[in-house]
Design a protein around this motif. Sequence first.
Motif, mmCIF file in Angstrom:
data_model
loop_
_atom_site.group_PDB
_atom_site.id
_atom_site.type_symbol
_atom_site.label_atom_id
_atom_site.label_comp_id
_atom_site.label_asym_id
_atom_site.label_seq_id
_atom_site.Cartn_x
_atom_site.Cartn_y
_atom_site.Cartn_z
ATOM 1 N N GLY A 12 -5.331 -58.266 1.366
ATOM 2 C CA GLY A 12 -4.560 -58.781 0.173
ATOM 3 C C GLY A 12 -4.880 -59.877 -0.580
ATOM 4 N N PRO A 13 -4.518 -60.941 0.218
ATOM 5 C CA PRO A 13 -5.038 -62.458 -0.392
ATOM 6 C C PRO A 13 -6.347 -62.468 -0.946
ATOM 7 C CG PRO A 13 -3.953 -62.590 1.664
ATOM 8 C CD PRO A 13 -4.289 -61.172 1.519
ATOM 9 N N ALA A 16 -6.189 -60.635 -4.123
ATOM 10 C CA ALA A 16 -5.556 -61.217 -5.161
ATOM 11 C C ALA A 16 -6.409 -62.281 -5.848
ATOM 12 C CB ALA A 16 -4.332 -61.803 -4.675
ATOM 13 N N TYR A 23 -0.435 -63.211 -4.699
ATOM 14 C CA TYR A 23 -0.357 -62.159 -3.551
ATOM 15 C C TYR A 23 1.124 -62.294 -2.826
ATOM 16 C CZ TYR A 23 -0.632 -60.162 1.265
ATOM 17 O OH TYR A 23 -0.606 -59.579 2.153
ATOM 18 N N VAL A 69 -0.777 -58.758 -6.265
ATOM 19 C CA VAL A 69 -0.888 -57.849 -5.247
ATOM 20 C C VAL A 69 0.036 -58.198 -4.107
ATOM 21 C CG1 VAL A 69 -2.848 -57.690 -3.387
ATOM 22 C CG2 VAL A 69 -3.694 -58.137 -5.533
#
Length: 170
Positions: A12-13, A16, A23, A69
């Motif tokens: 995720g990060p 993003a 995120y 995100v």
Amino acid sequence: MGVAGTGKTTIGPLLADRLGVPYAEGDDFHPAANIAKMTAGTPLTDEDRWPWLDAIGAWAHERGGLGGVVSSSALKRSYRDRLRSAAPGLVFLHLTGDRALIEERMSHRQGHFMPTALLDSQFATLQPLQPDEAGVSVDVAGGPEDIADRAARALAAPDGVRSADPAPTG
């Protein structure tokens, strides 16, 4: 989206960052009672999940037109529909993978409340993205940077690709 252990919190990060958007960690939206249940090895019910999904949906709604995100298991179509009702433009990234790989990765996590014992219930609940849902699927074989790169390419594809390129072999 995806079952526990697919790397949502790791990918995720990274994704993003590649997209230049913020995120949000989906687990941070869980009420304390949900975390206590999962820590004890008890799967959440739909009733447990609704407030959590509503909180994630509210975050996504606030990001409308700006991008972002946010991680969420979103295992069932009804969960994704609930998220889309709050933020209709949501596009899902389904992180998929071999059960043995995911279990192995989960066994090495430290400090996470989700026990490996709940993985079977996660797979039993999982309803993969359907052709009418905006999103792509990416296999989690490979390293985090590679997965994030494949996810970014799949999401950026102008032709509405439903699935990312396969994970590298070998």
